[in-house]
Motif scaffolding. Structure first.
Motif, PDB file in Angstrom:
ATOM      1  N   ALA A 112       0.954  -1.117   0.068  1.00 52.45           N
ATOM      2  CA  ALA A 112       0.079   0.088  -0.104  1.00 52.45           C
ATOM      3  C   ALA A 112       0.823   1.264  -0.131  1.00 52.45           C
ATOM      4  O   ALA A 112       0.724   2.124  -0.693  1.00 52.45           O
ATOM      5  N   LEU A 113       1.846   1.108   0.743  1.00 56.46           N
ATOM      6  CA  LEU A 113       2.894   2.396   0.788  1.00 56.46           C
ATOM      7  C   LEU A 113       3.539   2.568  -0.412  1.00 56.46           C
ATOM      8  O   LEU A 113       3.492   3.791  -1.045  1.00 56.46           O
ATOM      9  N   GLY A 114       3.896   1.643  -1.180  1.00 53.08           N
ATOM     10  CA  GLY A 114       4.616   1.327  -2.598  1.00 53.08           C
ATOM     11  C   GLY A 114       3.707   2.038  -3.544  1.00 53.08           C
ATOM     12  O   GLY A 114       4.249   2.918  -4.362  1.00 53.08           O
ATOM     13  N   LEU A 115       2.497   1.654  -3.483  1.00 56.40           N
ATOM     14  CA  LEU A 115       1.362   2.358  -4.555  1.00 56.40           C
ATOM     15  C   LEU A 115       1.113   3.357  -4.049  1.00 56.40           C
ATOM     16  O   LEU A 115       1.094   4.346  -5.216  1.00 56.40           O
ATOM     17  N   ALA A 116       1.192   4.155  -2.764  1.00 58.38           N
ATOM     18  CA  ALA A 116       0.861   5.395  -2.510  1.00 58.38           C
ATOM     19  C   ALA A 116       1.862   6.479  -2.974  1.00 58.38           C
ATOM     20  O   ALA A 116       1.764   7.399  -3.532  1.00 58.38           O
ATOM     21  N   VAL A 117       3.119   5.775  -2.826  1.00 57.93           N
ATOM     22  CA  VAL A 117       4.164   6.419  -3.471  1.00 57.93           C
ATOM     23  C   VAL A 117       4.277   6.680  -5.129  1.00 57.93           C
ATOM     24  O   VAL A 117       4.635   7.861  -5.565  1.00 57.93           O
ATOM     25  N   LEU A 118       4.017   5.599  -5.602  1.00 64.28           N
ATOM     26  CA  LEU A 118       3.927   5.692  -6.984  1.00 64.28           C
ATOM     27  C   LEU A 118       2.953   6.440  -7.753  1.00 64.28           C
ATOM     28  O   LEU A 118       3.074   7.428  -8.510  1.00 64.28           O
ATOM     29  N   LEU A 119       1.583   6.598  -7.037  1.00 61.31           N
ATOM     30  CA  LEU A 119       0.560   7.415  -7.252  1.00 61.31           C
ATOM     31  C   LEU A 119       0.525   8.887  -6.727  1.00 61.31           C
ATOM     32  O   LEU A 119      -0.310   9.800  -6.965  1.00 61.31           O
ATOM     33  N   LEU A 128      -6.959   8.253 -12.905  1.00 61.65           N
ATOM     34  CA  LEU A 128      -7.655   7.063 -13.268  1.00 61.65           C
ATOM     35  C   LEU A 128      -6.947   5.701 -12.559  1.00 61.65           C
ATOM     36  O   LEU A 128      -7.615   4.816 -12.256  1.00 61.65           O
ATOM     37  N   PHE A 129      -5.636   6.049 -12.444  1.00 60.48           N
ATOM     38  CA  PHE A 129      -4.749   4.761 -11.610  1.00 60.48           C
ATOM     39  C   PHE A 129      -5.323   4.742 -10.307  1.00 60.48           C
ATOM     40  O   PHE A 129      -5.528   3.656  -9.675  1.00 60.48           O
ATOM     41  N   PHE A 133      -7.018   1.411  -8.742  1.00 60.83           N
ATOM     42  CA  PHE A 133      -6.358   0.525  -7.405  1.00 60.83           C
ATOM     43  C   PHE A 133      -7.042   0.288  -6.413  1.00 60.83           C
ATOM     44  O   PHE A 133      -6.940  -0.455  -5.560  1.00 60.83           O
ATOM     45  N   PHE A 134      -8.211   1.667  -6.141  1.00 62.22           N
ATOM     46  CA  PHE A 134      -9.063   1.596  -5.007  1.00 62.22           C
ATOM     47  C   PHE A 134     -10.276   1.148  -5.347  1.00 62.22           C
ATOM     48  O   PHE A 134     -10.918   0.382  -4.329  1.00 62.22           O
ATOM     49  N   LEU A 135     -10.839   0.850  -6.415  1.00 61.83           N
ATOM     50  CA  LEU A 135     -12.032  -0.026  -6.713  1.00 61.83           C
ATOM     51  C   LEU A 135     -12.261  -1.460  -6.091  1.00 61.83           C
ATOM     52  O   LEU A 135     -13.332  -1.856  -5.375  1.00 61.83           O
ATOM     53  N   PRO A 136     -11.205  -2.122  -6.021  1.00 58.58           N
ATOM     54  CA  PRO A 136     -11.205  -3.392  -5.361  1.00 58.58           C
ATOM     55  C   PRO A 136     -11.719  -3.547  -3.973  1.00 58.58           C
ATOM     56  O   PRO A 136     -12.416  -4.462  -3.380  1.00 58.58           O
ATOM     57  N   GLY A 192      -6.704  -1.311  -1.394  1.00 58.31           N
ATOM     58  CA  GLY A 192      -6.891   0.113  -1.966  1.00 58.31           C
ATOM     59  C   GLY A 192      -7.331   1.018  -0.901  1.00 58.31           C
ATOM     60  O   GLY A 192      -6.947   2.161  -0.987  1.00 58.31           O
ATOM     61  N   GLY A 193      -7.728   0.544   0.129  1.00 64.46           N
ATOM     62  CA  GLY A 193      -8.384   1.518   1.163  1.00 64.46           C
ATOM     63  C   GLY A 193      -7.101   1.892   1.843  1.00 64.46           C
ATOM     64  O   GLY A 193      -6.918   3.292   2.101  1.00 64.46           O
ATOM     65  N   GLY A 194      -6.135   1.126   2.282  1.00 62.98           N
ATOM     66  CA  GLY A 194      -4.975   1.438   2.899  1.00 62.98           C
ATOM     67  C   GLY A 194      -4.070   2.342   1.985  1.00 62.98           C
ATOM     68  O   GLY A 194      -3.389   3.229   2.529  1.00 62.98           O
ATOM     69  N   MET A 195      -4.143   2.095   0.712  1.00 64.75           N
ATOM     70  CA  MET A 195      -3.200   2.914  -0.373  1.00 64.75           C
ATOM     71  C   MET A 195      -3.774   4.370  -0.212  1.00 64.75           C
ATOM     72  O   MET A 195      -3.341   5.394  -0.380  1.00 64.75           O
ATOM     73  N   VAL A 196      -5.111   4.647  -0.186  1.00 64.86           N
ATOM     74  CA  VAL A 196      -5.723   5.969  -0.128  1.00 64.86           C
ATOM     75  C   VAL A 196      -5.255   6.590   0.850  1.00 64.86           C
ATOM     76  O   VAL A 196      -4.925   7.780   1.196  1.00 64.86           O
TER      77      VAL A 196
END
Length: 329
Positions: A112-119, A128-129, A133-136, A192-196
């Motif tokens: 989740a942290l890696g995706l957050a840094v990327l986005l 859109l990305f 990632f959040f939809l699931p 996805g919730g943790g990523m947000v």
């Protein structure tokens, strides 16, 4: 004489001797206090009726041999807890749950942290990305589990079709030992919730701190590790605590990934995904031992509480709060 009595009497509207005059804001403070209790009363009533009373009822049930339907139950005292101490199946499922938690929580927080840094970067169509990632995480867990059960299907699943195209052969995902890895993949699907939350924390990090570190000659990785991560460590701590509690309570996913009969009832949960809550579920609804199942849940509550307190205790060594720095200053 009458005149003297009239002169000695207090004037109309005056307070008796020994009482102070009311302060101007006192009546208003009483009113605001009543307003506060009026507004919080629904939550207090809900907490008492939906949390405290069920917990007390479950504890009382754990001291009986209640089977869920018969009225011929009797008081057994602590015998359910003594039986649990010698229940090898329960302790094996608990050990399996600990392993599952030890793998899933760090992995989900890191991904989740890696995706957050990327986005968090200025990318084209980044909105859109983020949505993709959040939809699931907003899809109901039952629908997600059924979808992944189709994906993991040995004969017609999408995952095995891809593996065959790559020349890697097929894998029986929903039986041991790969069922455990399938359960981990299914769990990570909904991060996805943790990523947000991580993304919101990253956007709250002061840019001046990172720029000052870059000016001092720090590399990008050192800026991230020594500036960004400490600044978002309270959010990481929150993610770890909630992740530990949620991973301990996983029940629906192992049941939905298991084999079912013609009417959809669960027939066989693989041993590797037979977690503690699955064992509790079987004691409740398969063996109809509501008293023993309640004892298992109370012991489980104490274990989760101890682990959560340990994580809370460790936070003083790795979680950074700005308020502490201000107080020291």
């Amino acid at each position: 004489m009458v005149v003297e009595k009239v002169r000695g009497a207090a004037p109309a509207g005056a307070l008796p001797a020994g009482r102070d005059a009311p302060r101007p804001g006192r009546r208003w403070s009483r009113y605001s206090g009543r307003t506060f209790y009026l507004f919080v009363s629904p939550w207090v009533l809900g907490f008492l009726l939906l949390t405290v009373v069920p917990l007390g009822y479950a504890f009382a049930m754990s001291l009986t041999n209640f089977d869920g339907s018969s009225s011929l139950w009797r008081w057994v005292g602590l015998s359910n807890y003594r039986e649990l101490l010698h229940d090898s199946a329960a302790w094996s499922s608990l050990a399996r749950t600990l392993v599952y938690t030890a793998i899933v929580v760090p992995l989900s927080v890191a991904v989740a942290l890696g995706l957050a840094v990327l986005l968090n970067r200025r990318l084209r169509a980044v909105g859109l990305f983020r949505t993709v990632f959040f939809l699931p995480s907003v899809v109901p867990v039952v629908a997600t589990a059924i979808m992944w059960k189709l994906v993991f299907n040995r004969d017609a699943g999408l995952l095995n079709a891809i593996l065959e195209r790559l020349g890697l052969g097929t894998v029986t995902w929903l039986v041991d030992p790969t069922a455990f890895y399938a359960l981990i993949i299914l769990t990570l699907w909904g991060l996805g919730g943790g990523m947000v939350i991580m993304l919101a924390a990253l956007q709250g990090v002061p840019v001046e701190l990172e720029e000052a570190a870059v000016v001092d000659g720090a590399s990008r990785w050192r800026v991230f590790w020594h500036v960004t991560v400490p600044m978002i460590s309270p959010v990481i701590f929150f993610q770890v605590v909630t992740g530990v509690i949620m991973s301990f309570q996983v029940l629906v996913q192992p049941l939905l990934l298991a084999e079912t009969n013609s009417i959809g009832a669960v027939t066989n949960v693989p041993p590797s995904t037979h977690l503690y809550m699955v064992q509790v579920y079987q004691e409740y609804f398969a063996n109809q031992r509501f008293g023993y199942g309640s004892a298992m849940l109370w012991v489980f509550f104490v274990i989760i509480l101890i682990i959560t307190l340990l994580v809370q205790r460790s936070s003083r060594f790795w979680v950074y709060y700005e308020v502490d720095r201000d107080q020291k200053d």
